[in-house]
Motif scaffolding. Structure first.
Motif, mmCIF file in Angstrom:
data_model
loop_
_atom_site.group_PDB
_atom_site.id
_atom_site.type_symbol
_atom_site.label_atom_id
_atom_site.label_comp_id
_atom_site.label_asym_id
_atom_site.label_seq_id
_atom_site.Cartn_x
_atom_site.Cartn_y
_atom_site.Cartn_z
ATOM 1 N N UNK A 260 -39.248 -4.537 6.305
ATOM 2 C CA UNK A 260 -38.457 -3.481 6.940
ATOM 3 C C UNK A 260 -36.982 -3.856 7.033
ATOM 4 N N UNK A 261 -36.685 -5.158 7.069
ATOM 5 C CA UNK A 261 -35.276 -5.543 7.186
ATOM 6 C C UNK A 261 -34.592 -5.718 5.826
ATOM 7 N N UNK B 152 -33.649 -3.474 3.999
ATOM 8 C CA UNK B 152 -32.607 -2.457 3.889
ATOM 9 C C UNK B 152 -31.493 -2.629 4.915
ATOM 10 N N UNK B 153 -31.617 -3.646 5.772
ATOM 11 C CA UNK B 153 -30.652 -3.764 6.871
ATOM 12 C C UNK B 153 -29.369 -4.423 6.400
ATOM 13 N N UNK B 154 -28.222 -3.843 6.745
ATOM 14 C CA UNK B 154 -26.952 -4.396 6.285
ATOM 15 C C UNK B 154 -26.613 -5.756 6.909
ATOM 16 N N UNK B 155 -27.017 -5.998 8.140
ATOM 17 C CA UNK B 155 -26.673 -7.279 8.783
ATOM 18 C C UNK B 155 -27.788 -7.714 9.722
ATOM 19 N N UNK C 113 -31.153 -7.369 14.332
ATOM 20 C CA UNK C 113 -30.151 -6.547 13.657
ATOM 21 C C UNK C 113 -28.818 -6.841 14.342
#
Lengths: 482, 170, 492
Positions: B151-152, B154-157, B163
């Motif tokens: 799931x992370x 796609x996380x930008x940072x 997050x």
């Protein structure tokens, strides 16, 4: 000028379901960051909520427990605002049609009176995540494990005038939640969080002053402190000619102060509207009856029963029904000892003191209800004086065995044999002729004082094991006679 | 509903027009109205009052009278300040040189809804969903396991499973 | 099977050819990729290709075909609108906001169609976040109409419609919030069905307006639409708004006659908003149905014009909050070097969303804001009920409602881009159907100056069966659905 404090409380109660309110992720405290946040909890694109049946049942249980009107049709709404711990940019809550409507809750106060609190509503909603501010330079870490935890938000009318009332309400609410088993009530872990709406008005006025909302006050002690400090602050402002700003404030326990929240400075327009991803919850009579019939005995019912069945005072009964575990402990011990009043005194006295001293909860008590009953029986049948009983209790606490075994092993049996005791009394009288003369010459009211000397001497001779009542009778008779 | 005279001319006529004609009429009325600073600033004040009240519902009393006595729509001529306050709520940033253009289009879109004023909806239950269905309930069981890594992606940072966002002050 | 017909035959015909061993899923898939390679550079209907996985899926389908375990859709190539989440395949909603988004999950529709044995070729272009009627707001550029490259394909499922019309795939998925399946189907001369709200799961479909969105098939024939709907339909525990109703066998009754069927003609659908040449085509189509035994009944849908205003409050209101999750924190575009939290939000969202999306967010925010909720949102929801009741009343007198799917044929690129209201009028005949949650079907009804016109059929709630039967009957007695655009190299 004298001021009256007016308060209403909003409590966020985390419901102890296995999974989240709208997803199948685990609902547990203390996991590694974001391992319990599934795609639904993260608000990932395309994800949809599905309502947890237990969350609904718990809310209905609460509604029935406070005799509230239930929203047989209730609807979820979106509350829109941006914050990093709110993944979707809206919180799914109930604004227009809550599941629990008006109810009333009677709070037992210390003086034995009952204080009625009007519940405005209680509604289901999802909890937000948590932010970690100190771990990263210039950055905040966001953990969404808590996001989606089911909450019951319980809102009262502005019925509170003192901190004591507020705290008593919170304790009663905590007790009720524990009884119903709908929340673990662990305040340190945030299972029960309180917002206080507080305003001041001149005593006698019936208009409300401008209120502030103090957010997230998370222990009974802090509730008292926050109310005191905010009352003082508002009073200072008003008395120096200022006006109170309607705002959200944060209680800082370290500095014991409240301060305006920066993140809430911009007035929010939450744009509530019915959540289109969910449909109305319909609860019918059949459902309500099923939930009602499965309700445990509620604290107020149990309290009334303890008063009538065991002849306890309102106050003792209120204390004993605080948690189901404590109430069960009492009932077990009282039934076995057949001395309920004495049992109540021991539980609320020595046992509570010892538990408190060692920071233990009742379910962790080294003295079981059965063991305590064994001790009470021996007090009731005069085997033990209260002084000896304390020694036996120490033995029980150290888990040395049953009360009888400890009495035997420590030789703590009270001397109740009249012959043996008579001999000791005779000896003491013989050894202290001056005091005997003095006693006999004294007026009746002085005699009582002087008697203590002889009691002490006999107790010393009996190593404290003389039965005090018997000893008294014998001494008075002997001193009077010869 | 229909008592405010001057700015309602276009709307009153509109009831007899087709949607297409109506929209064309709207376009000219708004283009014209855009520079009417007086009505514009009054609508700004009204709207700001509503927003500052904060919690939804409490603000209603502020607007209730204009709504019940005349129409809310005549006061609806949009100005950049309205657009900016909506943009702030929606966390959108509008470049200064695009503001007039955005405001005009925003206003034109809103004018469309004046159509609804014609309909009597007294006592009509609002419809949130096409079907008269009830919410299904899910059994309370844990069906999701730890998917953090996937799931992370796609996380930008992220750091240590968190997050990251710029420092937040409570 | 001839190479040419591999890219123009219906899925039903292709399935027979596959079962009969006249072609293979691999050959069929390769033919589709060839067509895409030849014409997508001009049409721009497909924005993501999955060649490797598609070829693997085709080979697996061929094994099933030879083992005799194939279903009716096994080995049939298919494209998904880029609004459906596809596991490990970029899902962008044609927005800069999601250009790099790769979901770790499939939409229910995607997994159901995969389970049915279809071969996923790739993803199709669309209006950004499905907000548009022309497929001109995509971050990947406009999609062109295969019938005339200077015209739009309609939207928002314009890529899907153009792809089916251009021979890229016999089947594609679309979503329809206010007409986004039916209007492009009409403008590209294909068959498009918006099922009843709740018939198909919305789980894994990127939300535009939750109470209006519905996914459906976009195909070359009604028969194919029935087949595809069968695979897509049914209750989904993960979507609370999906209906827990038994799914009928949509193909079983297709060939039933329509004698005695009452077709309602709403006069509001033939007002001066409508291009008179389109009106003529629709009347011709109705005559064909009358010849098959149907009976025409005049009906009224009095709130048709207010449908636009109602829709353009409710849809943006729901969208404004559905799109709040794009905040640059967990996925999606994040601005460079945010100064603080507000800066992160505002710049990420303003950079990531296009103009139309931002406009709708602003309008929706306004409609829900304090003090305006009653005048806008609540009022619109009340009118929504009146619109729904109009349909209920009409269906007391007829079985199916017929009219145009769009007011005209495909318009030129850019013709309406500067005028949102003119664009919104494109959906005047379709969006009431979404407001009422009803099923709607658009089928080709002929050409005007070489450009397709769509006949719209609207059915009772959860009665797709009657719609499909009527549409199929029309395609049995006419050949409009067989008209194909001329594309150099494919259909010389």
């Amino acid at each position: 000028m004298s001021w009256e404090v007016v308060m209403g409380l909003e409590v966020h109660l985390q419901l102890a379901t296995k999974s989240k309110i709208f997803s199948g992720a685990a609902n547990q405290f203390g996991a590694e960051p974001n391992v319990q946040a599934c795609a639904v909890d993260l608000g990932m694109p395309g994800m949809l909520p599905v309502l947890n049946s237990e969350a609904v049942r718990y809310a209905v249980m609460f509604g029935l427990a406070i005799d509230a009107r239930l929203g047989t049709r209730s609807v979820f709404d979106r509350k829109n605002y941006f914050y990093p711990d709110l993944p979707k940019g809206y919180q799914v809550s109930q604004f227009f049609e809550p599941i629990v409507c008006e109810g009333e809750f009677e709070i037992p106060m210390e003086d034995g009176s009952l204080f009625p609190v009007r519940i405005t509503r209680a509604h289901l909603e999802e909890d937000a995540g948590k932010s970690v501010h100190d771990a990263y330079t210039g950055q905040t870490g966001v953990d969404l494990n808590r996001a989606g935890t089911p909450l019951l938000e319980i809102v009262t009318e502005p019925d509170f005038r003192t901190a004591a009332q507020a705290v008593a309400y919170l304790k009663a609410l905590h007790s009720l939640a524990t009884y119903l088993g709908i929340s673990d009530g662990n305040m340190a872990e945030g299972s029960m969080r309180c917002d206080i709406n507080i305003s001041l008005r001149p005593t006698g006025s019936d208009e409300f002053g401008t209120r502030t909302e103090i957010k997230n006050v998370n222990s009974f002690k802090f509730v008292e402190k926050a109310i005191a400090i905010e009352t003082e602050r508002q009073q200072d402002v008003l008395e120096s000619g200022g006006t109170i700003t309607q705002e959200t404030r944060l209680y800082d326990a370290d500095k014991n102060e409240t301060r305006a929240m920066r993140s809430k400075e911009v007035a929010n327009d939450y744009r509530y509207f019915p959540e289109p991803d969910l449909l109305p919850i319909i609860i019918d009579e059949e459902y309500i009856d099923a939930v009602r019939s499965a309700l445990p005995e509620l604290p107020r019912i149990k309290r009334a029963r303890f008063i009538s069945e065991y002849a306890l005072s309102q106050y003792d009964a209120a204390l004993l029904v605080d948690t189901p575990t404590l109430a069960n402990y009492f009932e077990t011990a009282a039934t076995q000892s057949k001395a309920p009043k004495l049992t109540a005194n021991w539980i609320l006295g020595d046992l509570a003191g010892a538990l408190n001293r060692d920071s233990l909860q009742i379910h962790q008590s080294p003295v079981s209800a059965e063991s305590l009953a064994g001790l009470i029986v021996r007090i009731a049948d005069d085997t033990l004086s209260s002084k000896l009983a304390k020694q036996v209790f120490e033995g029980l606490w150290q888990q040395e065995g049953t009360a009888d075994a400890i009495i035997e092993a420590r030789g703590l049996k009270q001397v109740t044999d009249t012959g043996a005791l008579e001999a000791m009394v005779d000896q003491v009288i013989e050894d202290h002729p001056d005091q005997v003369t003095q006693y006999r010459a004294a007026e009746e009211n002085k005699q009582k004082k002087l008697l203590g000397f002889f009691v002490g001497q006999v107790m010393k001779a009996s190593k404290g094991q003389a039965n005090p009542q018997l000893l008294n009778t014998l001494l008075v008779a002997k001193l009077r006679s010869s | 509903m229909d008592s405010t005279p001057a700015p309602r001319g276009h709307l009153a006529n509109a009831s007899a027009l087709s949607v297409r004609d109506f929209i064309v009429a709207k376009l000219s009325s708004v283009r014209h109205g855009k520079n009417t600073t007086k009505s514009a600033s009054s609508s700004f004040v009204l709207r700001n009052e509503c927003i500052n009240v904060g919690v939804f519902g409490q603000g209603e009393s502020v607007v209730a009278s204009p709504l019940s006595h005349h129409s809310v729509y005549p006061a609806m001529i949009t100005i950049p300040a309205d657009v900016l306050s909506m943009a702030q709520l929606a966390r959108l940033r509008i470049d200064e040189d695009a503001l007039d253009d955005v405001s005009e289009r925003f206003g034109r879109t809103l004018q469309l809804v004046a159509e609804l004023e014609k309909i009597d909806t007294e006592g009509v239950t609002p419809m949130s969903n096409p079907h008269d269905m009830n919410q299904r309930l899910r059994p309370d069981s844990v069906t999701e396991s730890n998917q953090r890594e996937a799931l992370q992606q796609n996380a930008p940072a992220v750091a240590d499973g968190f997050f990251l966002v710029p420092k937040v002050i409570d | 099977m001839a190479l040419e017909s591999l890219t123009s035959a219906s899925a039903t015909e292709l399935a027979s050819a596959l079962q009969a061993g006249e072609t293979s899923a691999l050959e069929l898939t390769e033919a589709c990729f060839d067509a895409i390679a030849a014409h997508n550079p001009t049409i721009n209907a497909v924005i993501t290709l999955c060649e490797e996985s598609a070829l693997a899926e085709a080979k697996a389908a061929d094994l099933q075909l030879s083992a005799g375990t194939a279903g009716p859709l096994t080995g049939i190539p298919l494209l998904h609108k880029d609004i459906f989440c596809t596991r490990n395949v970029a899902t962008t909603c044609a927005s800069k906001m999601l250009t790099n988004f790769i979901p770790p999950y499939d939409a229910t529709v995607v997994s159901r169609l995969q389970a049915a044995g279809t071969v996923m070729l790739g993803k199709t272009n669309m209006d950004e976040f499905a907000m548009g009627s022309s497929t001109e707001t995509s971050v990947f550029g406009v999609t062109r109409n295969p019938w005339n490259l200077n015209c739009v394909p309609g939207g928002s499922s314009g890529g899907a419609a153009a792809a089916v019309a251009a021979g890229f795939a016999p089947l594609s998925t679309g979503t329809d919030t206010g007409g986004s399946i039916r209007q492009p189907a009409s403008l590209c001369g294909i068959t498009g069905l918006k099922p009843t709200y709740g018939r198909v799961s919305r789980l894994g479909i990127i939300a535009f307006a939750s109470s209006l969105d519905q996914a459906g098939p976009m195909t070359r024939t009604v028969e194919d639409a029935a087949l595809m709907l069968q695979a897509m339909s049914g209750v989904d525990a993960g979507d609370s708004t999906s209906a827990d109703l038994e799914v009928p066998d949509f193909t079983a009754g297709l060939n039933q006659p329509i004698a005695g069927l009452k077709i309602g003609i709403p006069k509001e659908y033939f007002s001066h908003n409508l291009d008179p040449r389109v009106a003529e085509k629709i009347h011709e189509a109705l005559n064909a149905l009358v010849k098959e035994g149907a009976e025409l009944v005049d009906i009224e849908l009095p709130h048709t014009e207010q449908g636009i205003a109602t829709y353009y409050i409710i849809a943006p209101a729901e969208a404004s909050t559905n799109l709040s999750r794009y905040d640059g924190v967990r996925f999606g575009h994040r601005c460079d070097n945010p100064l603080n939290l507000t800066d992160l939000y505002e710049r990420s969202r303003s950079e990531g969303f296009g103009e139309e999306v931002q406009r709708r967010i602003l309008v929706g925010t306004y409609a829900l804001s304090a003090g305006f909720y009653d005048a806008y949102f609540k009022k619109a929801q009340q009118v929504r009920r009146l619109i729904s009741e109009d349909f209920q009343k009409a269906f007391e007198r007829c079985d199916v409602i017929a009219g145009p799917a769009a007011p005209g044929t495909a318009f030129e690129l850019g013709a309406k881009s500067d005028d949102p209201l003119a664009m919104y009028l494109e959906d005047i005949y379709t969006l009431s159907v979404n407001l009422a949650g009803l099923p709607g079907l658009s089928i080709p009804a002929g050409l005007i100056d070489g450009m397709p016109v769509g006949l719209q059929l609207i059915g009772r709630s959860f009665d797709e069966t009657t719609l499909l039967r009527t549409g199929h009957r029309f395609q049995l007695c006419t050949d409009h659905h067989q008209a194909k655009p001329t594309l150099a190299g494919v259909n010389p």
